[in-house]
Scaffold this motif. Sequence first.
Motif, PDB file in Angstrom:
ATOM      1  N   VAL A   1       2.306  11.975   4.861  1.00 37.59           N
ATOM      2  CA  VAL A   1       2.093  10.586   5.263  1.00 37.59           C
ATOM      3  C   VAL A   1       1.925   9.771   3.993  1.00 37.59           C
ATOM      4  O   VAL A   1       1.132  10.114   3.126  1.00 37.59           O
ATOM      5  N   ASN A   2       2.715   8.707   3.883  1.00 38.68           N
ATOM      6  CA  ASN A   2       2.683   7.845   2.707  1.00 38.68           C
ATOM      7  C   ASN A   2       1.965   6.540   3.014  1.00 38.68           C
ATOM      8  O   ASN A   2       2.077   5.998   4.117  1.00 38.68           O
ATOM      9  N   VAL A   3       1.258   6.039   2.019  1.00 34.05           N
ATOM     10  CA  VAL A   3       0.588   4.744   2.088  1.00 34.05           C
ATOM     11  C   VAL A   3       1.105   3.951   0.904  1.00 34.05           C
ATOM     12  O   VAL A   3       1.086   4.429  -0.227  1.00 34.05           O
ATOM     13  N   CYS A   4       1.578   2.734   1.167  1.00 36.41           N
ATOM     14  CA  CYS A   4       2.160   1.947   0.080  1.00 36.41           C
ATOM     15  C   CYS A   4       1.930   0.455   0.302  1.00 36.41           C
ATOM     16  O   CYS A   4       1.575   0.038   1.393  1.00 36.41           O
ATOM     17  N   PRO A   5       2.141  -0.339  -0.747  1.00 39.41           N
ATOM     18  CA  PRO A   5       2.032  -1.797  -0.577  1.00 39.41           C
ATOM     19  C   PRO A   5       3.139  -2.282   0.339  1.00 39.41           C
ATOM     20  O   PRO A   5       4.285  -1.847   0.243  1.00 39.41           O
ATOM     21  N   PHE A   6       2.805  -3.185   1.219  1.00 41.30           N
ATOM     22  CA  PHE A   6       3.746  -3.732   2.200  1.00 41.30           C
ATOM     23  C   PHE A   6       4.693  -4.703   1.515  1.00 41.30           C
ATOM     24  O   PHE A   6       4.266  -5.637   0.854  1.00 41.30           O
ATOM     25  N   ALA A   7       5.991  -4.480   1.657  1.00 40.80           N
ATOM     26  CA  ALA A   7       6.986  -5.391   1.088  1.00 40.80           C
ATOM     27  C   ALA A   7       7.772  -6.097   2.193  1.00 40.80           C
ATOM     28  O   ALA A   7       7.947  -7.304   2.168  1.00 40.80           O
ATOM     29  N   SER A   8       8.260  -5.330   3.152  1.00 41.00           N
ATOM     30  CA  SER A   8       8.979  -5.909   4.294  1.00 41.00           C
ATOM     31  C   SER A   8       8.754  -5.008   5.497  1.00 41.00           C
ATOM     32  O   SER A   8       8.029  -4.026   5.406  1.00 41.00           O
ATOM     33  N   ALA A   9       9.385  -5.336   6.592  1.00 39.82           N
ATOM     34  CA  ALA A   9       9.158  -4.598   7.834  1.00 39.82           C
ATOM     35  C   ALA A   9       9.566  -3.127   7.724  1.00 39.82           C
ATOM     36  O   ALA A   9       9.075  -2.298   8.471  1.00 39.82           O
ATOM     37  N   THR A  10      10.460  -2.800   6.816  1.00 33.95           N
ATOM     38  CA  THR A  10      10.945  -1.422   6.737  1.00 33.95           C
ATOM     39  C   THR A  10      10.803  -0.791   5.366  1.00 33.95           C
ATOM     40  O   THR A  10      11.275   0.317   5.157  1.00 33.95           O
ATOM     41  N   SER A  11      10.175  -1.467   4.428  1.00 37.24           N
ATOM     42  CA  SER A  11      10.120  -0.874   3.094  1.00 37.24           C
ATOM     43  C   SER A  11       8.776  -1.097   2.424  1.00 37.24           C
ATOM     44  O   SER A  11       7.983  -1.917   2.851  1.00 37.24           O
ATOM     45  N   CYS A  12       8.594  -0.345   1.366  1.00 36.52           N
ATOM     46  CA  CYS A  12       7.391  -0.467   0.552  1.00 36.52           C
ATOM     47  C   CYS A  12       7.756  -1.151  -0.755  1.00 36.52           C
ATOM     48  O   CYS A  12       8.884  -1.063  -1.215  1.00 36.52           O
ATOM     49  N   GLY A  13       6.785  -1.793  -1.343  1.00 36.69           N
ATOM     50  CA  GLY A  13       7.009  -2.410  -2.638  1.00 36.69           C
ATOM     51  C   GLY A  13       6.848  -1.390  -3.753  1.00 36.69           C
ATOM     52  O   GLY A  13       6.002  -0.516  -3.688  1.00 36.69           O
ATOM     53  N   ALA A  14       7.655  -1.492  -4.762  1.00 39.50           N
ATOM     54  CA  ALA A  14       7.557  -0.598  -5.918  1.00 39.50           C
ATOM     55  C   ALA A  14       6.652  -1.253  -6.957  1.00 39.50           C
ATOM     56  O   ALA A  14       7.033  -1.439  -8.100  1.00 39.50           O
ATOM     57  N   THR A  15       5.459  -1.603  -6.541  1.00 40.98           N
ATOM     58  CA  THR A  15       4.533  -2.319  -7.386  1.00 40.98           C
ATOM     59  C   THR A  15       3.124  -1.799  -7.149  1.00 40.98           C
ATOM     60  O   THR A  15       2.871  -1.129  -6.148  1.00 40.98           O
ATOM     61  N   THR A  16       2.217  -2.122  -8.046  1.00 41.50           N
ATOM     62  CA  THR A  16       0.814  -1.753  -7.846  1.00 41.50           C
ATOM     63  C   THR A  16       0.012  -2.919  -7.276  1.00 41.50           C
ATOM     64  O   THR A  16      -1.200  -2.835  -7.172  1.00 41.50           O
ATOM     65  N   ASP A  17       0.696  -4.011  -6.894  1.00 46.33           N
ATOM     66  CA  ASP A  17       0.040  -5.156  -6.267  1.00 46.33           C
ATOM     67  C   ASP A  17       0.069  -4.960  -4.749  1.00 46.33           C
ATOM     68  O   ASP A  17       1.121  -5.039  -4.127  1.00 46.33           O
ATOM     69  N   TRP A  18      -1.087  -4.705  -4.167  1.00 48.92           N
ATOM     70  CA  TRP A  18      -1.200  -4.402  -2.744  1.00 48.92           C
ATOM     71  C   TRP A  18      -1.629  -5.631  -1.946  1.00 48.92           C
ATOM     72  O   TRP A  18      -2.033  -5.524  -0.790  1.00 48.92           O
ATOM     73  N   SER A  19      -1.532  -6.831  -2.515  1.00 49.94           N
ATOM     74  CA  SER A  19      -2.024  -8.053  -1.882  1.00 49.94           C
ATOM     75  C   SER A  19      -1.248  -8.447  -0.631  1.00 49.94           C
ATOM     76  O   SER A  19      -1.766  -9.155   0.227  1.00 49.94           O
ATOM     77  N   ASN A  20       0.001  -8.015  -0.500  1.00 47.64           N
ATOM     78  CA  ASN A  20       0.821  -8.377   0.658  1.00 47.64           C
ATOM     79  C   ASN A  20       0.522  -7.538   1.890  1.00 47.64           C
ATOM     80  O   ASN A  20       1.086  -7.772   2.946  1.00 47.64           O
ATOM     81  N   GLY A  21      -0.340  -6.549   1.750  1.00 47.11           N
ATOM     82  CA  GLY A  21      -0.693  -5.701   2.876  1.00 47.11           C
ATOM     83  C   GLY A  21      -0.432  -4.243   2.557  1.00 47.11           C
ATOM     84  O   GLY A  21       0.000  -3.891   1.465  1.00 47.11           O
ATOM     85  N   ILE A  22      -0.711  -3.396   3.539  1.00 48.78           N
ATOM     86  CA  ILE A  22      -0.576  -1.951   3.355  1.00 48.78           C
ATOM     87  C   ILE A  22       0.217  -1.370   4.521  1.00 48.78           C
ATOM     88  O   ILE A  22       0.000  -1.732   5.673  1.00 48.78           O
ATOM     89  N   ARG A  23       1.119  -0.470   4.200  1.00 46.08           N
ATOM     90  CA  ARG A  23       1.964   0.184   5.204  1.00 46.08           C
ATOM     91  C   ARG A  23       1.696   1.681   5.175  1.00 46.08           C
ATOM     92  O   ARG A  23       1.658   2.286   4.110  1.00 46.08           O
ATOM     93  N   VAL A  24       1.502   2.283   6.337  1.00 55.50           N
ATOM     94  CA  VAL A  24       1.315   3.731   6.461  1.00 55.50           C
ATOM     95  C   VAL A  24       2.472   4.263   7.300  1.00 55.50           C
ATOM     96  O   VAL A  24       2.717   3.782   8.403  1.00 55.50           O
ATOM     97  N   TYR A  25       3.189   5.265   6.749  1.00 53.22           N
ATOM     98  CA  TYR A  25       4.299   5.826   7.512  1.00 53.22           C
ATOM     99  C   TYR A  25       4.381   7.333   7.333  1.00 53.22           C
ATOM    100  O   TYR A  25       3.956   7.888   6.323  1.00 53.22           O
ATOM    101  N   LEU A  26       4.915   7.980   8.350  1.00 54.01           N
ATOM    102  CA  LEU A  26       5.047   9.429   8.410  1.00 54.01           C
ATOM    103  C   LEU A  26       6.435   9.821   7.944  1.00 54.01           C
ATOM    104  O   LEU A  26       7.427   9.224   8.362  1.00 54.01           O
ATOM    105  N   ASN A  27       6.515  10.809   7.084  1.00 52.21           N
ATOM    106  CA  ASN A  27       7.792  11.366   6.627  1.00 52.21           C
ATOM    107  C   ASN A  27       7.945  12.748   7.240  1.00 52.21           C
ATOM    108  O   ASN A  27       7.191  13.652   6.908  1.00 52.21           O
ATOM    109  N   ASN A  28       8.903  12.917   8.142  1.00 49.41           N
ATOM    110  CA  ASN A  28       9.173  14.253   8.671  1.00 49.41           C
ATOM    111  C   ASN A  28      10.677  14.431   8.833  1.00 49.41           C
ATOM    112  O   ASN A  28      11.463  13.599   8.366  1.00 49.41           O
ATOM    113  N   ALA A  29      11.093  15.481   9.514  1.00 48.62           N
ATOM    114  CA  ALA A  29      12.519  15.786   9.656  1.00 48.62           C
ATOM    115  C   ALA A  29      13.277  14.682  10.382  1.00 48.62           C
ATOM    116  O   ALA A  29      14.481  14.499  10.163  1.00 48.62           O
TER     117      ALA A  29
END
Length: 165
Positions: free
Chosen positions: A65-93
């Motif tokens: 399970v990944n936790v990342c800064p929220f960038a858009s409805a389907t992606s994470c931001g490649a940044t260390t600025d988490w001000s836009n929100g946080i997204r939690v998603y499951l990676n499986n098969a």
Amino acid sequence: MFKIRNGFTLVELMVTIAVAAILLTIGVPSLTSIYEGVRVNNNVEKIHNIMAFARNQAISYGATVNVCPFASATSCGATTDWSNGIRVYLNNADGEHELRVIDSFNSQDKVKGAASVLSFTAEGMVSAGSGNIIYCPGAKDADSKSVNVSTSGLISYDVDGLSCL
């Protein structure tokens, strides 16, 4: 006959308004700092809870399970600025499945993470991105609070007053 009139004189009304204005002038700045303190505590608790949720979901699903800064409805931001929100998603098969999202925080506040993504393994350990997530109200370092995520998966409240730069 003499009638008794109920009411206030103009002088009494002006004195009351002057006293109220003085009290508001003194009281409003302290209320602002109280509001900021409550906002920081609530948002740091949200961050702590979403990290605990992500770790629990990784253990429950037996997957990463990944936790990342929220960038858009389907992606994470490649940044260390988490001000836009946080997204939690499951990676499986089956691919990625979004589990939870925190919308952006107050626009005056800054949220900085040590990494651009945190990955919890099926054992509850952190495989990538351990470190602090620091919440600074109004971008003021002195009032900041933080949550620490260790490589063992321990999620705890960390020291206050860390820098958001």
